[in-house]
Scaffold this motif. Structure first.
Motif, PDB file in Angstrom:
ATOM      1  N   PHE A  45       0.831  -1.211   0.000  1.00 42.42           N
ATOM      2  CA  PHE A  45       0.000   0.000   0.000  1.00 42.42           C
ATOM      3  C   PHE A  45       0.864   1.260   0.000  1.00 42.42           C
ATOM      4  N   LEU A  46       1.963   1.225   0.783  1.00 36.81           N
ATOM      5  CA  LEU A  46       2.879   2.359   0.800  1.00 36.81           C
ATOM      6  C   LEU A  46       3.516   2.557  -0.573  1.00 36.81           C
ATOM      7  N   PHE A  59      -1.024   8.215   1.111  1.00 40.84           N
ATOM      8  CA  PHE A  59       0.219   7.976   1.856  1.00 40.84           C
ATOM      9  C   PHE A  59       0.179   8.688   3.200  1.00 40.84           C
ATOM     10  N   TYR A  60      -0.276   9.936   3.188  1.00 42.00           N
ATOM     11  CA  TYR A  60      -0.310  10.705   4.440  1.00 42.00           C
ATOM     12  C   TYR A  60      -1.232  10.042   5.453  1.00 42.00           C
ATOM     13  N   TRP A  61      -2.360   9.548   4.990  1.00 43.38           N
ATOM     14  CA  TRP A  61      -3.288   8.871   5.891  1.00 43.38           C
ATOM     15  C   TRP A  61      -2.638   7.632   6.501  1.00 43.38           C
ATOM     16  N   GLU A 114      -4.277  17.735   8.514  1.00 44.04           N
ATOM     17  CA  GLU A 114      -4.314  17.812   7.054  1.00 44.04           C
ATOM     18  C   GLU A 114      -2.936  17.529   6.475  1.00 44.04           C
ATOM     19  N   PRO A 115      -2.876  17.004   5.250  1.00 42.62           N
ATOM     20  CA  PRO A 115      -1.600  16.613   4.658  1.00 42.62           C
ATOM     21  C   PRO A 115      -0.610  17.770   4.542  1.00 42.62           C
ATOM     22  N   PHE A 116       0.615  17.497   4.898  1.00 43.71           N
ATOM     23  CA  PHE A 116       1.711  18.434   4.702  1.00 43.71           C
ATOM     24  C   PHE A 116       2.900  17.663   4.151  1.00 43.71           C
ATOM     25  N   VAL A 117       3.908  18.379   3.711  1.00 39.14           N
ATOM     26  CA  VAL A 117       5.134  17.761   3.235  1.00 39.14           C
ATOM     27  C   VAL A 117       6.300  18.313   4.038  1.00 39.14           C
ATOM     28  N   PHE A 118       7.197  17.425   4.458  1.00 36.11           N
ATOM     29  CA  PHE A 118       8.396  17.829   5.166  1.00 36.11           C
ATOM     30  C   PHE A 118       9.433  18.374   4.184  1.00 36.11           C
ATOM     31  N   VAL A 119      10.150  19.407   4.612  1.00 36.82           N
ATOM     32  CA  VAL A 119      11.386  19.818   3.955  1.00 36.82           C
ATOM     33  C   VAL A 119      12.510  19.352   4.860  1.00 36.82           C
TER      34      VAL A 119
END
Length: 267
Positions: A45-46, A59-61, A114-119
């Motif tokens: 799934f990943l 993916f975030y979930w 809520e979905p975020f993205v890491f830097v």
């Protein structure tokens, strides 16, 4: 203090640390076991979730609802998350927090609905298995490469157009154990100002105590998070020194916990 008493105290301290050493080692090994188990179980799934930008929300979930939850509760570190001004989904936010532990990643996932993205640092992509997913879902920056830093701004804009928030730990790394909060680098704030993003500051109170980078420290217990009042992009542009401004706010709260106490008391 007499020298004999002082030496006796030192010996007692070292004896206690020696007796507890197996617990600390097992606790650290247990963390990696917990991190690996859900990845192994959810691997198909990943893998599917990182094949396309359109599946990032899935993916975030998985990362937030299963992976992070499994690790935090498995470590005996349940999150205690409180917000002073709610969560604003628009415009996308620049999420910042202090950085002291590997638990910070899982805790940030649980703290953000809520979905975020890491830097994050490009070096982490070398970690087996984790690095495979890390370089596909995060924005990587090589701090020694000027071109890499410039590409980050383009990558951030692309994520914002997809409706994602952005998360940066402004210290740029984990400071020494003796440092409560390291100096903030300016990148997160320049990026937020350029892209018109609000700042959403958070305080992580307990990660260093629960699971520091020192091998012989740590143990189960709650992980407290307080989302502080946000700063709009317009207010951000009026600040003369945004890194020092936000560092001062977080440092004062880490040292005094006044806002946490007021929040808990309902005032």
């Amino acid at each position: 203090m007499p020298e004999e008493v002082k030496n006796k105290g030192i010996r007692s301290f070292l004896l206690v640390r020696l007796l507890l050493a197996p617990f600390y080692i097992l606790y650290r090994v247990w963390f990696y076991v917990l991190a690996a188990i859900p990845i192994g179980i959810m691997f198909p799934f990943l893998l599917f979730s990182v094949l396309s930008p359109r599946t990032y929300s899935f993916f975030y979930w998985l990362a937030r609802s299963i992976w992070a939850r499994f690790i935090l509760y498995g470590m005996g570190c349940p999150p205690r998350i409180h917000r002073m001004d709610g969560w604003k989904s628009k415009p996308p936010q620049m999420i910042i927090a202090n950085h002291t532990s590997m638990l910070d990643i899982m805790l940030m996932l649980r703290a953000c609905p809520e979905p975020f993205v890491f830097v994050g640092k490009k070096e982490l992509e070398k970690i087996p298995v984790f690095g495979f997913f890390y370089r596909r879902v995060c924005i990587l920056v090589d701090r020694g490469n000027a071109q890499s830093k410039a590409e980050v701004y383009r990558a951030v804009q692309e994520r914002l157009e997809r409706g994602l928030h952005v998360c940066i730990f402004p210290e740029g790394g984990v400071p020494d154990e003796s440092v409560a909060l390291d100096r903030f680098k300016s990148g997160a704030f320049r990026m937020a100002a350029q892209h018109g993003m609000d700042i959403a500051p958070m305080v992580f109170y307990d990660c260093k105590q629960r699971f520091s980078w020192s091998y012989f420290k740590g143990g189960p217990g709650p992980l407290r998070v307080l989302q502080l009042p946000g700063t709009t992009s317009e207010e951000l542009k009026q600040l003369e020194d945004a890194p020092d401004h936000f560092r001062g706010i977080l440092l004062q709260e880490l040292q005094e916990e006044q806002l946490w106490k007021k929040f808990k008391n309902g005032s």
